[in-house]
Design a protein around this motif. Structure first.
Motif, PDB file in Angstrom:
ATOM      1  N   LEU A 113       0.930  12.838   9.020  1.00 37.43           N
ATOM      2  CA  LEU A 113       1.399  11.750   8.048  1.00 37.43           C
ATOM      3  C   LEU A 113       1.725  10.329   8.860  1.00 37.43           C
ATOM      4  N   LYS A 114       2.521  10.463   9.916  1.00 37.98           N
ATOM      5  CA  LYS A 114       2.828   9.415  10.590  1.00 37.98           C
ATOM      6  C   LYS A 114       1.273   8.631  11.101  1.00 37.98           C
ATOM      7  N   GLY A 115       0.408   9.372  11.727  1.00 33.94           N
ATOM      8  CA  GLY A 115      -0.829   9.146  12.007  1.00 33.94           C
ATOM      9  C   GLY A 115      -1.535   8.501  11.090  1.00 33.94           C
ATOM     10  N   VAL A 116      -1.634   8.618   9.878  1.00 34.50           N
ATOM     11  CA  VAL A 116      -2.235   8.324   8.538  1.00 34.50           C
ATOM     12  C   VAL A 116      -1.686   6.683   8.307  1.00 34.50           C
ATOM     13  N   ILE A 117      -0.168   6.953   8.218  1.00 37.97           N
ATOM     14  CA  ILE A 117       0.382   5.555   7.847  1.00 37.97           C
ATOM     15  C   ILE A 117       0.275   4.576   8.976  1.00 37.97           C
ATOM     16  N   GLU A 118       0.189   4.746  10.287  1.00 39.89           N
ATOM     17  CA  GLU A 118      -0.111   3.852  11.186  1.00 39.89           C
ATOM     18  C   GLU A 118      -1.585   3.338  11.079  1.00 39.89           C
ATOM     19  N   ALA A 119      -2.442   4.195  10.835  1.00 40.62           N
ATOM     20  CA  ALA A 119      -4.011   3.701  10.603  1.00 40.62           C
ATOM     21  C   ALA A 119      -4.137   3.021   9.326  1.00 40.62           C
ATOM     22  N   GLU A 120      -3.553   3.551   8.349  1.00 39.11           N
ATOM     23  CA  GLU A 120      -3.759   2.828   7.141  1.00 39.11           C
ATOM     24  C   GLU A 120      -2.740   1.680   6.807  1.00 39.11           C
TER      25      GLU A 120
ATOM     26  N   SER B 127      -3.825  14.799   1.812  1.00 38.12           N
ATOM     27  CA  SER B 127      -3.521  16.304   1.717  1.00 38.12           C
ATOM     28  C   SER B 127      -4.021  16.837   3.058  1.00 38.12           C
ATOM     29  N   ILE B 128      -3.166  17.757   3.533  1.00 36.66           N
ATOM     30  CA  ILE B 128      -3.304  18.589   4.608  1.00 36.66           C
ATOM     31  C   ILE B 128      -3.298  19.938   4.422  1.00 36.66           C
ATOM     32  N   GLY B 129      -4.466  20.630   4.916  1.00 32.96           N
ATOM     33  CA  GLY B 129      -4.531  21.986   4.885  1.00 32.96           C
ATOM     34  C   GLY B 129      -6.051  22.433   4.727  1.00 32.96           C
ATOM     35  N   VAL B 130      -6.530  23.313   3.949  1.00 36.70           N
ATOM     36  CA  VAL B 130      -7.823  23.816   3.974  1.00 36.70           C
ATOM     37  C   VAL B 130      -8.889  22.902   2.944  1.00 36.70           C
TER      38      VAL B 130
ATOM     39  N   ARG C  40       0.768  -1.206  -0.041  1.00 38.81           N
ATOM     40  CA  ARG C  40       0.043   0.076   0.019  1.00 38.81           C
ATOM     41  C   ARG C  40       0.948   1.313  -0.039  1.00 38.81           C
ATOM     42  N   VAL C  41       0.651   2.124  -0.881  1.00 37.97           N
ATOM     43  CA  VAL C  41       1.384   3.408  -1.210  1.00 37.97           C
ATOM     44  C   VAL C  41       0.580   4.576  -0.928  1.00 37.97           C
ATOM     45  N   LEU C  42       1.351   5.513  -0.053  1.00 43.32           N
ATOM     46  CA  LEU C  42       0.836   6.739   0.452  1.00 43.32           C
ATOM     47  C   LEU C  42       1.600   7.813  -0.230  1.00 43.32           C
ATOM     48  N   VAL C  43       0.922   8.526  -0.995  1.00 47.33           N
ATOM     49  CA  VAL C  43       1.315   9.900  -1.689  1.00 47.33           C
ATOM     50  C   VAL C  43       0.609  11.279  -0.941  1.00 47.33           C
ATOM     51  N   PRO C  44       1.592  12.009  -0.215  1.00 50.09           N
ATOM     52  CA  PRO C  44       1.076  13.456   0.130  1.00 50.09           C
ATOM     53  C   PRO C  44       1.238  14.332  -0.914  1.00 50.09           C
ATOM     54  N   VAL C  45      -0.078  14.977  -1.068  1.00 49.57           N
ATOM     55  CA  VAL C  45      -0.103  16.187  -2.049  1.00 49.57           C
ATOM     56  C   VAL C  45      -0.275  17.327  -1.334  1.00 49.57           C
ATOM     57  N   LYS C  46       0.239  18.348  -1.848  1.00 51.03           N
ATOM     58  CA  LYS C  46      -0.003  19.886  -1.393  1.00 51.03           C
ATOM     59  C   LYS C  46      -0.679  20.716  -2.402  1.00 51.03           C
ATOM     60  N   ARG C  47      -1.520  21.476  -2.029  1.00 47.91           N
ATOM     61  CA  ARG C  47      -2.206  22.597  -2.722  1.00 47.91           C
ATOM     62  C   ARG C  47      -1.323  23.919  -2.669  1.00 47.91           C
ATOM     63  N   VAL C  48      -0.796  24.245  -3.840  1.00 49.33           N
ATOM     64  CA  VAL C  48      -0.049  25.424  -3.797  1.00 49.33           C
ATOM     65  C   VAL C  48      -0.292  26.374  -4.948  1.00 49.33           C
ATOM     66  N   ILE C  49       0.339  27.600  -4.984  1.00 45.63           N
ATOM     67  CA  ILE C  49      -0.129  28.633  -6.252  1.00 45.63           C
ATOM     68  C   ILE C  49       0.531  27.787  -7.441  1.00 45.63           C
TER      69      ILE C  49
ATOM     70  N   ASP D  70       2.990   0.735   3.643  1.00 47.40           N
ATOM     71  CA  ASP D  70       4.136  -0.115   3.237  1.00 47.40           C
ATOM     72  C   ASP D  70       5.383   0.911   2.766  1.00 47.40           C
ATOM     73  N   LEU D  71       4.798   1.891   1.804  1.00 44.98           N
ATOM     74  CA  LEU D  71       5.702   2.866   1.239  1.00 44.98           C
ATOM     75  C   LEU D  71       5.170   4.076   1.288  1.00 44.98           C
ATOM     76  N   VAL D  72       5.881   5.238   1.340  1.00 40.57           N
ATOM     77  CA  VAL D  72       5.703   6.641   1.067  1.00 40.57           C
ATOM     78  C   VAL D  72       6.360   7.191  -0.020  1.00 40.57           C
ATOM     79  N   ILE D  73       5.689   7.611  -0.996  1.00 39.58           N
ATOM     80  CA  ILE D  73       6.293   8.407  -2.230  1.00 39.58           C
ATOM     81  C   ILE D  73       5.726  10.037  -2.066  1.00 39.58           C
ATOM     82  N   ALA D  74       6.883  10.984  -1.565  1.00 44.50           N
ATOM     83  CA  ALA D  74       6.498  12.309  -1.679  1.00 44.50           C
ATOM     84  C   ALA D  74       7.318  13.110  -2.678  1.00 44.50           C
TER      85      ALA D  74
END
Length: 253
Positions: free
Chosen positions: A105-112, A62-65, A2-11, A115-119
């Motif tokens: 993200l650590k909380g999400v990884i432990e809950a889900e 994603s973390i933010g608004v 299972r792969v987690l990918v954090p994504v951010k909303r930016v300009i 196996d691999l985080v690609i950021a």
């Protein structure tokens, strides 16, 4: 896997950023927002792993608004299976600091049970380049940053990294954290059918409280200002005059 990918909303990277007249931060009024380009590369790499049969599920977070839903829908349209939005700010001008992001993200990884985080190696708005490293430290996982090539086999990731002296290839055991550089791949465009399908894919909303993380800022932004305009150059008549200016005025010799 299972792969987690954090994504951010930016300009959006095509937008010329302007600073508010009072210097309190960038002017976000009526400005186009999009997914951080490095995160697009990370998402593309995760989707390719799934297409190769190496990953069973790709989760975008994603973390933010609340408006970051749009960014997550883009990730779902690219090929992510589901998404998690952690609402941690009321205003787009509020930037969650890397340590708080890493803890969430650590909380999400432990809950889900990831196996691999690609950021992405960094976000183009603050250029911190710290979240991946902090996350690896919190989890006690190996990390491979600035990846320009990734190969997964036999429970390990072989990663080619871009370093000052050229390229470095390392092997890390999974689970691991990988952060992506520009030359890793070329992200795909989301097709119209996939954009329509993305609207039906699950998008779960959480808050920082759900993970017991304090997101109070540790830093205070005193002032934001635009860089000074580039000054015009000068012409010199002789090599000696050039050397003198480089030595005494520019201080580079």
């Amino acid at each position: 896997m299972r792969v987690l990918v954090p994504v951010k909303r930016v300009i959006d990277y095509n937008v010329k950023v302007r600073v508010k007249p009072d210097g309190s931060g960038p002017d976000l009024a009526n400005v186009k927002m999009s997914m951080n380009p490095f995160d697009e590369i990370a998402m593309e790499e995760a989707i390719r792993l799934k297409e190769k049969g190496m990953a069973q599920e790709v989760i975008a977070v994603s973390i933010g608004v609340r408006q970051a839903q749009e960014t997550l829908r883009t990730a779902l349209a690219m090929g992510a299976d589901r998404a998690i939005l952690i609402i941690a700010a009321e205003s787009a001008a509020t930037d969650i600091e890397p340590l708080a992001v890493a803890k969430l993200l650590k909380g999400v990884i432990e809950a889900e049970k990831i196996d691999l985080v690609i950021a992405g190696k960094q976000a183009i708005d603050n250029d911190m380049n710290a979240t991946g490293q902090m996350l690896a430290a919190l989890l006690g996982w190996p990390q491979a940053t600035f990846a320009s090539k990734v190969e997964i086999a036999d429970g390990r990731a072989e990663v080619t990294r871009e370093v000052d002296g050229g390229l470095q290839t390392i092997s890390v055991a999974l689970p691991a954290i990988i952060t992506t550089d520009l030359r890793l791949n070329e992200p795909r465009y989301a097709s119209l059918p996939n954009i329509m399908k993305a609207k039906k894919k699950p998008l779960e909303e959480k808050t920082a409280t759900d993970y017991g993380v304090d997101i109070a800022p540790r830093l205070e932004i005193m002032r934001t200002r635009e860089p000074e305009g580039r000054k015009g150059g000068i012409k010199v008549d002789t090599v000696d005059a050039l050397v003198e200016k480089l030595k005494n005025e520019a201080g580079v010799l």
